[in-house]
Design an enzyme around this catalytic site. Structure first.
Site, PDB file in Angstrom:
ATOM      1  N   ARG A 146       4.582 -12.722   9.789  1.00 18.08           N
ATOM      2  CA  ARG A 146       5.148 -11.393   9.734  1.00 18.08           C
ATOM      3  C   ARG A 146       6.524 -11.412  10.400  1.00 18.08           C
ATOM      4  NH1 ARG A 146       3.120  -6.163   9.332  1.00 18.08           N
ATOM      5  NH2 ARG A 146       1.305  -6.947   8.255  1.00 18.08           N
ATOM      6  N   LYS A 159       4.412   0.740   9.171  1.00 20.40           N
ATOM      7  CA  LYS A 159       4.512   2.034   8.497  1.00 20.40           C
ATOM      8  C   LYS A 159       3.845   3.148   9.304  1.00 20.40           C
ATOM      9  CE  LYS A 159       3.051   0.131   4.747  1.00 20.40           C
ATOM     10  NZ  LYS A 159       2.436  -0.097   3.443  1.00 20.40           N
ATOM     11  N   GLU A 186       0.882  -1.162   0.000  1.00 20.45           N
ATOM     12  CA  GLU A 186       0.000   0.000   0.000  1.00 20.45           C
ATOM     13  C   GLU A 186       0.922   1.214   0.000  1.00 20.45           C
ATOM     14  OE1 GLU A 186      -2.770   0.069   3.262  1.00 20.45           O
ATOM     15  OE2 GLU A 186      -3.513   2.038   2.657  1.00 20.45           O
TER      16      GLU A 186
HETATM   17  P1  ATP Z   1       2.467  -1.986   7.744  1.00 19.26           P
HETATM   18  O1  ATP Z   1       1.752  -2.458   8.942  1.00 19.26           O
HETATM   19  O2  ATP Z   1       3.886  -1.660   7.979  1.00 19.26           O
HETATM   20  O3  ATP Z   1       1.746  -0.914   7.004  1.00 19.26           O
HETATM   21  P2  ATP Z   1       1.390  -3.707   5.821  1.00 19.26           P
HETATM   22  O4  ATP Z   1       1.290  -5.168   5.845  1.00 19.26           O
HETATM   23  O5  ATP Z   1       0.141  -2.951   6.039  1.00 19.26           O
HETATM   24  O6  ATP Z   1       2.506  -3.265   6.811  1.00 19.26           O
HETATM   25  P3  ATP Z   1       1.605  -3.420   3.014  1.00 19.26           P
HETATM   26  O7  ATP Z   1       2.145  -2.297   2.230  1.00 19.26           O
HETATM   27  O8  ATP Z   1       0.160  -3.665   2.979  1.00 19.26           O
HETATM   28  O9  ATP Z   1       2.066  -3.201   4.510  1.00 19.26           O
HETATM   29  O10 ATP Z   1       2.415  -4.754   2.730  1.00 19.26           O
HETATM   30  C1  ATP Z   1       2.913  -5.183   1.495  1.00 19.26           C
HETATM   31  C2  ATP Z   1       3.312  -6.611   1.624  1.00 19.26           C
HETATM   32  O11 ATP Z   1       4.367  -6.745   2.565  1.00 19.26           O
HETATM   33  C3  ATP Z   1       2.164  -7.464   2.148  1.00 19.26           C
HETATM   34  O12 ATP Z   1       2.105  -8.653   1.405  1.00 19.26           O
HETATM   35  C4  ATP Z   1       2.516  -7.711   3.578  1.00 19.26           C
HETATM   36  O13 ATP Z   1       1.993  -8.904   4.024  1.00 19.26           O
HETATM   37  C5  ATP Z   1       4.043  -7.697   3.550  1.00 19.26           C
HETATM   38  N1  ATP Z   1       4.575  -7.292   4.846  1.00 19.26           N
HETATM   39  C6  ATP Z   1       4.392  -6.130   5.489  1.00 19.26           C
HETATM   40  N2  ATP Z   1       4.997  -6.120   6.682  1.00 19.26           N
HETATM   41  C7  ATP Z   1       5.608  -7.316   6.798  1.00 19.26           C
HETATM   42  C8  ATP Z   1       6.411  -7.936   7.818  1.00 19.26           C
HETATM   43  N3  ATP Z   1       6.697  -7.308   8.967  1.00 19.26           N
HETATM   44  N4  ATP Z   1       6.881  -9.177   7.576  1.00 19.26           N
HETATM   45  C9  ATP Z   1       6.605  -9.803   6.436  1.00 19.26           C
HETATM   46  N5  ATP Z   1       5.858  -9.294   5.450  1.00 19.26           N
HETATM   47  C10 ATP Z   1       5.353  -8.068   5.624  1.00 19.26           C
HETATM   48 MG    MG Z   2      -1.437  -2.374   5.051  1.00 22.53          MG
END
Ligand code: ATP
Ligand code: MG
Length: 554
Positions: free
Chosen positions: A257, A267, A33
């Site tokens: 994760r 983020k 995102e």
């Molecule tokens: P955040 O909570 O930091 O915003 P998010 O999962 O909402 O993380 P996205 O931009 O939606 O962030 O994630 C893009 C991809 O990265 C998704 O497939 C997500 O599952 C993966 N991802 C994000 N954070 C992690 C993590 N800590 N470990 C492994 N994969 C991750």
């Molecule tokens: Mg997200």
């Protein structure tokens, strides 16, 4: 080597699928995102998704999951692309969930026509109240059984902007008593009169994550859609929507994760650190972002190695930041150019050195079989590190002390003859003599010393600024501590040495090169460097620096 490694559980699934002829090639996607910069957790997801299609036939798409207009920005889109490329991966197609808004709208109409979606006029509080609990069924909304045509008309009005935010939603009509709470008539669309970074003001209704993600996977014929564990309960809805719409059957798989200790990988939390100026920006070298690590001097190789070593797990655990540091140390040891920099100078005058000055040869990197050399100017006035001298040393002190000898790296053995002090008794200068026959590489002196010191010729020294970093947080898991995670910030995470003295070769330091300041650590040039000021970041310390250098003496 990699052939012998055991497969992770996703590789096992893929190999079974390929073997069974279910697919002849696979398609994965990395779906960020664009609401922030990528961090180490994303790095692990990037290595997994792109790594799979390097290993198996197929490709990986980069899909921006940009269905939430208010938090997204093109600045983030650009940084994400830049970071993935820097990590060493290339996507097949650059795609945006927002490009599917028309298709998704069409899917919503299909569901309405099949009697599988309805427009609800309940407030979000009312919807929440009707949801039930994990042990009690929910209750049907009074709008649940509207005729199809009425739903079509209202949905059209939602789209054309006739209603204010929050007044209407489109919900799937599934089962308000479903065991899985997410299947209790989930919201598919909400009204949001907000400008979108790509579609502008075209839309005022936006699909929810669950109505965009799986459908986007289908549209792109993603075979293995990999996400993190919190999406397990969403899988049922993911499959239900695909089945009801009769679209390409993508499959969702979940892995744990990745969390790293002494930092936060969210983020939203990182954005707070940036906005509230606890750090200088997303690329502050203390940040766990890819851009922060890059600025800090991490290499893509070291981050990929880290992701490879932590692997893919089904259960959440905390990864030790020490492993990340180990990986970068290992790589930098192979590639970093050796240089000498004195952080806290003590002047040494070599009283019997009458040559004026000479250029000594010193290896750029003893680990590199094709090692090149540089020239280091030597003269009668040098700086050594203040902490490398002790007036009253304990036994087994191998550095400089009155009457004691040490080797100056790549140069000569010197002996401390006299200690000069100021009126307050502070040591201001050491008078030493050197052994002319002890020149490194041509030593015929027969003298053996145990200590080797780094040094810089006073007259040739270049003044540089050095920034040393420590952990950003004082506790292992700031996000799970009581109260505001920001109250656990380490107040001493940045230590600046305004004036350090570097050998002249560092005047030509480049952003591409990595450096080992001998006995100090690994460093890289910082982007704040200007004509007036050369600035280095410490990437990581040298483990056990002193002991190792003693062994390598000469
Ligand atoms: P955040 O909570 O930091 O915003 P998010 O999962 O909402 O993380 P996205 O931009 O939606 O962030 O994630 C893009 C991809 O990265 C998704 O497939 C997500 O599952 C993966 N991802 C994000 N954070 C992690 C993590 N800590 N470990 C492994 N994969 C991750
Ligand atoms: Mg997200």
């Amino acid at each position: 080597m990699s052939e012998e490694k055991s497969l992770n559980f996703i590789e096992e699934i893929i190999e079974a699928d390929l073997k069974a002829g279910k697919y002849t090639s696979i398609v994965t996607r990395f779906p960020p995102e664009p609401n922030g910069y990528l961090h180490l957790g994303h790095a692990s997801s990037i290595c997994l998704n792109f790594g799979l299609t390097k290993k198996y036939p197929g490709y990986t798409n980069l899909r921006f999951d940009d269905t939430n207009p208010v938090t997204e920005d093109t600045e983030y889109v650009e940084s994400i692309k830049n970071d993935i490329r820097w990590m060493g991966f290339e996507w097949k197609h650059e795609l945006y969930a927002s490009d599917y808004f028309d298709t998704l709208y069409g899917y919503a109409i299909q569901l309405i026509n099949k009697g599988l979606a309805y427009v609800d006029e309940s407030t979000s509080e009312e919807i929440a109240a009707m949801k039930g609990t994990p042990t009690e069924p929910g209750t049907d909304s009074p709008y649940r059984n509207r005729p199809v045509q009425e739903n079509l008309d209202l949905f059209e009005k939602m789209k054309s902007g006739a209603f204010p935010d929050g007044s209407h939603t489109l919900r799937a009509k599934i089962d308000m008593a479903h065991m899985n709470m997410l299947m209790r008539d989930p919201i598919l669309y909400r009204i949001k009169h907000a400008h979108h970074h790509r579609t502008g003001d075209k839309w005022c209704i936006y699909p929810m994550y669950d109505f965009a993600h799986g459908q986007s996977d289908s549209i792109e014929n993603i075979t293995h859609s990999i996400c993190t564990l919190e999406f397990i309960p969403h899988r049922e809805l993911y499959d239900w929507l695909i089945a009801q719409l009769g679209i390409y059957p993508s499959h969702q798989y979940e892995f744990a994760r990745r969390n790293i200790n002494y930092t936060v990988t969210s983020k939203r939390k990182l954005l707070q650190l940036v906005n509230e100026k606890h750090v200088s920006g997303w690329d502050d070298p203390r940040m766990p972002t890819i851009s922060g690590l890059r600025r800090r001097g991490y290499t893509p190789e070291s981050i990929r190695e880290f992701c490879e070593r932590i692997g893919v797990a089904k259960r959440e655990n905390m990864v030790d930041v020490g492993l990340l540091e180990f990986c970068v140390r290992e790589h930098l040891n192979k590639i970093a150019l050796r240089r000498m920099v004195v952080f806290d100078p003590l002047k040494v005058v070599i009283t019997n050195y009458t040559n004026g000055e000479e250029l000594l040869q010193s290896e750029d990197n003893p680990e590199d079989p094709a090692a090149t050399h540089r020239e280091v100017p030597f003269s009668s006035e040098l700086y050594i590190e203040r902490e490398d001298f002790m007036e009253n040393p304990p036994k087994k002190y191998f550095r400089l002390a009155p009457g004691q000898m040490v080797r100056l790296k790549s140069a000569y053995i010197i002996k401390c003859d006299e200690v000069i002090k100021d009126a307050e008794g502070n040591v201001t200068e050491l008078r030493c003599s050197y052994i002319p026959e002890s020149k490194s590489g041509a030593d015929t002196s027969g003298i053996h010393v145990k200590g080797t010191l780094h040094w810089v010729s006073v007259k040739h020294a270049v003044t540089v600024e050095v920034r040393e970093y420590d952990r950003l947080f004082q506790v292992e898991d700031p996000a799970s501590e009581e109260g505001d995670f920001k109250s656990y910030i380490n107040p001493n995470s940045l230590h600046v040495i305004q004036s350090a003295y570097a050998e002249p070769a560092l005047r030509n330091a480049t952003f591409n090169d990595r450096y080992q300041f001998i006995r100090k650590g690994y460093f890289c040039l910082d982007k704040d460097t200007s004509e007036e000021k050369v600035i280095f970041n410490r990437t990581v310390t040298l483990k056990d620096a002193w002991a190792k250098e003693v062994k390598k003496s000469k």
